[in-house]
Design a protein around this motif. Structure first.
Motif, mmCIF file in Angstrom:
data_model
loop_
_atom_site.group_PDB
_atom_site.id
_atom_site.type_symbol
_atom_site.label_atom_id
_atom_site.label_comp_id
_atom_site.label_asym_id
_atom_site.label_seq_id
_atom_site.Cartn_x
_atom_site.Cartn_y
_atom_site.Cartn_z
ATOM 1 N N LYS A 114 0.846 -1.189 0.000
ATOM 2 C CA LYS A 114 0.000 0.000 0.000
ATOM 3 C C LYS A 114 0.886 1.245 0.000
ATOM 4 N N LYS A 115 0.563 2.151 -0.880
ATOM 5 C CA LYS A 115 1.308 3.408 -0.894
ATOM 6 C C LYS A 115 0.311 4.494 -1.209
ATOM 7 N N ALA A 145 -0.285 1.685 -11.102
ATOM 8 C CA ALA A 145 -0.350 1.835 -9.646
ATOM 9 C C ALA A 145 0.445 3.059 -9.208
ATOM 10 N N MET A 189 -1.030 6.661 -7.728
ATOM 11 C CA MET A 189 -0.550 7.149 -6.433
ATOM 12 C C MET A 189 -0.066 8.593 -6.573
ATOM 13 N N VAL A 208 -3.414 3.765 -3.290
ATOM 14 C CA VAL A 208 -3.359 2.600 -4.169
ATOM 15 C C VAL A 208 -2.914 1.360 -3.397
ATOM 16 N N ILE A 209 -3.658 0.281 -3.591
ATOM 17 C CA ILE A 209 -3.268 -1.003 -3.029
ATOM 18 C C ILE A 209 -3.012 -1.920 -4.216
#
Lengths: 561, 178
Positions: B35-36, B68, B72, B78-79
């Motif tokens: 996750k970020k 992704a 972000m 975003v996961i």
């Protein structure tokens, strides 16, 4: 020692400075159309190269002669005059019957060798009737679950007359065992079978992501096949050390060279740790490059790669046989460069890429079909791709002269530059403690993800142009081309086939073969003889992989981005 | 590209799963999704949460990872599931992470077999207003049937990052943001 062309005289230096002043004047009126010019990998290139830019160049040290150290100009003494590159189209779809028919068509069309594309379940060690395989059977390649499929795949194709490349990694020992078993059934002795096993597990963790087990036991399987082939299959290429997938995942040309050669170094070390003599196994290691769209960058990459490997094998590993020094390579045009938009343009891209591979001195080549970004290729598209190679071989004149671009100021400059950048990476990987340790640190994965993102940004901002994608887009719908549809019955047919094989096989023999493999996996002995016995008893790919999953565990994607 | 200044390694030793006694090793759930989130947005409570998922055996993750990262940077949370996810893994990730958007990346041709199960599962588990996106190699002929199944948008090769970002901003159900 005489170094560099004698052209860099005081007079030359003065003349070059004068011309530079003139250039500056000219560019005030005719400025360049971009601020910065760089290769597809974003390596900045000068406007012109002269003797000045390669003033350290030393012909004998840097190039030598073809077939001689450091092989910059090619591994064969007379290159394509003596031996044309092998035209080898990667292919496989549906069931073994479907693919067998395609192989026969390609061989009739003048192709030299076969190259098997397995479907995703086989690549990942699942059977066609497994829940994980739902929707994937026969889609990206041919479904092979047991020896019975392999027998059908090569039905009517004598294994002593062709060479076969198999793109398979985690389950590589199983598919190799099946090939050996088919040869036995055809009455072909082991020393007569020729071909290549991809068997390059390190690049799976780096780029292609078709892994099953964790890295360390996977390396043990690679070493097992390396040892088995060195002793039993003298004409088999044991590992096809692959840059292709690394590049396709987004690496630059220099990263492709560096990470792939660093993988090669790790395999040589694995062989040495098995107690093998470097000159007994290194000659059977081969390489596999991607050929991307920047023409000169690719030519330079092929040349730099041969020079690097020769020096590493001779100086670092003290190999004595020149055959150990030679980087023999297969190449494939870049799948990632093909565009779904205006797909006929892909024929032009593939032609340029194939020409770069030939001028780079490749030993074997696959040309992509124009429709491969949409689906597996149709027969017509595959034939155009094969004919493209034949046109280069027969009509273009490129095969007449060895390394015709050698000595070009620019090509030599770029060859040096890419080599230097790649060596910097290899040095860094050595500092990490080798490729396995670097992978465990996520180093190559992070570098590739960064490069892929950087490239996508360049496309979005139009710093790099892809025709039909971010410039010259069509307003109208693209010309329709035919797309291959995989027969929807393939999955059902294949499931029935497994059930049938399981019904007919000697289940006692299959069970004890699997038990024997488990014991070997838990211990230290070479697993190949046990895998051969499993295959001969018609154990499925998944049954064999499940035994090893049970002993070794499985690997999960760290999911970094 | 320069090799200096890279960051953010993940030690992959965490990614090795040894089989439990008697259970099949692959029955266990995947690695914890990475996750970020982007640093650009100042009100994290209002962030749109996006799950980028790779169903099936397909290993082509270049596009998923680029998307992704781009989402972000555009300010979404975003996961990313990582590779080789079963439909059940994706459904439970979508529910547990309470995402607004699910982006499925498929390049292997298995979309018709995998997408319906995932959409149905998420909807049944309460994700009624989830925005479903599919990206990858999807033949034109398959797009209408995917749309009928509940896929809101299919992004095929050549789709720009910008178009994906704009589509999400325009269509995400903001009432679920709290």
């Amino acid at each position: 020692m005489a170094r560099g062309p004698k052209d860099v005289t005081p007079e030359f230096t003065e003349e070059y400075a004068r011309w530079r002043r003139k250039l500056a004047e000219h560019e005030r009126k005719h400025p360049p159309n971009r601020k910065r010019f760089s290769t597809w990998s974003d390596m900045e290139v000068p406007l012109i190269c002269t003797p000045e830019e390669i003033k350290d160049f030393d012909y004998l040290r840097d190039l030598g002669f073809p077939g001689e150290f450091p092989y910059t100009r090619g591994v064969q003494t007379n290159m394509y005059r003596g031996k044309m590159w092998t035209m080898r189209q990667f292919s496989g779809f549906g069931t073994a019957e479907d693919t067998n028919a395609r192989y026969k068509m390609l061989l009739r069309g003048g192709q030299h060798g076969l190259s098997v594309a397995f479907h995703m379940p086989t690549l990942m060690g699942y059977d066609s009737d497994s829940p994980e395989s739902k929707g994937e059977v026969g889609k990206c390649g041919v479904a092979v679950d047991t020896l019975a499929d392999m027998e059908t795949l090569f039905d009517g194709i004598p294994l002593d007359e062709i060479t076969t490349s198999m793109t398979i990694n985690s389950p590589a020992p199983i598919l190799l065992a099946m090939y050996v078993a088919v040869a036995e059934k055809q009455g072909v002795p082991r020393e007569k079978i020729r071909g290549t096993l991809q068997n390059d597990i390190l690049k799976e963790y780096i780029a292609q992501k078709e892994w099953i087990y964790p890295p360390k036991p996977s390396m043990r399987l690679v070493a097992d096949t390396l040892e088995f082939c060195t002793k039993e299959l003298p004409n088999w290429n044991t590992i096809s050390i692959s840059g292709y997938h690394i590049r396709e995942a987004g690496a630059t040309a220099a990263q492709e060279l560096a990470f792939t050669i660093a993988d090669g170094i790790a395999y040589v070390q694995a062989g040495l740790e098995r107690g093998l003599d470097v000159d007994d196994f290194a000659p059977r290691l081969s390489y596999f490059w991607d050929v991307h769209s920047d023409f000169f960058e690719e030519v330079a990459k092929f040349r730099a790669g041969r020079r690097m490997w020769a020096r590493i094998m001779r100086d670092r590993f003290k190999a004595k046989s020149p055959r150990s020094w030679m980087l023999r390579t297969h190449a494939q045009t870049a799948g990632v460069s093909l565009t779904a938009q205006q797909p006929l343009n892909n024929i032009s891209r593939v032609t340029l890429q194939a020409l770069a591979a030939v001028l780079g001195g490749t030993n074997s080549l696959h040309t992509n079909s124009m429709d491969e970004t949409l689906a597996l290729p149709t027969e017509q598209a595959v034939m155009v791709a094969l004919r493209t190679q034949q046109i280069i071989a027969e009509e273009s004149g490129a095969a007449n002269v060895v390394d015709p671009l050698g000595g070009s100021y620019f090509v030599e400059w770029l060859t040096n530059k890419i080599e230097k950048e790649a060596c910097r990476y290899i040095h860094k990987i050595d500092e990490f403690g080798g490729m396995l340790a670097s992978i465990e640190k996520g180093f190559p994965q992070a570098e590739i993800a960064n490069a892929a993102y950087h490239f996508q940004r360049q496309i979005e901002t139009k710093q790099k142009v892809m025709v039909g994608v971010n410039k010259y887009e069509s307003k109208e719908k693209d010309l329709p081309i035919d797309v291959l549809c995989i027969d929807k019955t393939a999955e059902e047919r294949q499931k029935n086939r497994i059930a049938d094989v399981k019904r007919r096989r000697d289940s006692g023999r299959a069970g004890s073969a699997l038990a024997g493999l488990k014991k070997a996996a838990q211990g230290k002995e070479n697993m190949m003889p046990h895998i051969l016995e499993c295959v001969r008893s018609y154990c499925t790919v998944q049954e064999i992989c499940d035994v090893l999953r049970g002993v070794f565990g499985v690997y999960r994607d760290p999911g970094m981005y | 590209m320069c090799s200096e200044g890279f960051s953010g390694y993940i030690e992959i030793r965490e990614c090795i799963e040894m089989p439990q006694k008697k259970t099949a090793p692959r029955k266990t759930s995947g690695t914890k999704p990475a996750k970020k989130s982007g640093a650009m947005v100042s009100a994290p409570a209002r962030k749109v949460r996006v799950l980028i998922a790779k169903p099936g055996l397909d290993g082509h993750d270049r596009g998923a990872k680029v998307i992704a990262r781009a989402l972000m940077e555009a300010g979404f949370e975003v996961i990313y599931t990582g590779l080789h996810q079963t439909p059940e893994m994706i459904i439970s990730a979508a529910i547990e992470e309470d995402v607004h958007v699910v982006g499925l990346s498929i390049l292997s041709g298995a979309h018709n077999a995998l997408v319906p199960e995932i959409i149905e599962g998420i909807r049944k588990s309460g994700g009624d207003d989830t925005l479903f996106l599919v990206g990858g190699i999807i033949p034109d002929d398959d797009i209408p049937s995917l749309r009928k199944l509940g896929v809101h948008m299919v992004f095929t090769p050549g789709a720009s990052i910008e178009s994906v970002v704009a589509y999400i901003r325009k269509n995400v159900k903001t009432r679920t943001l709290s």
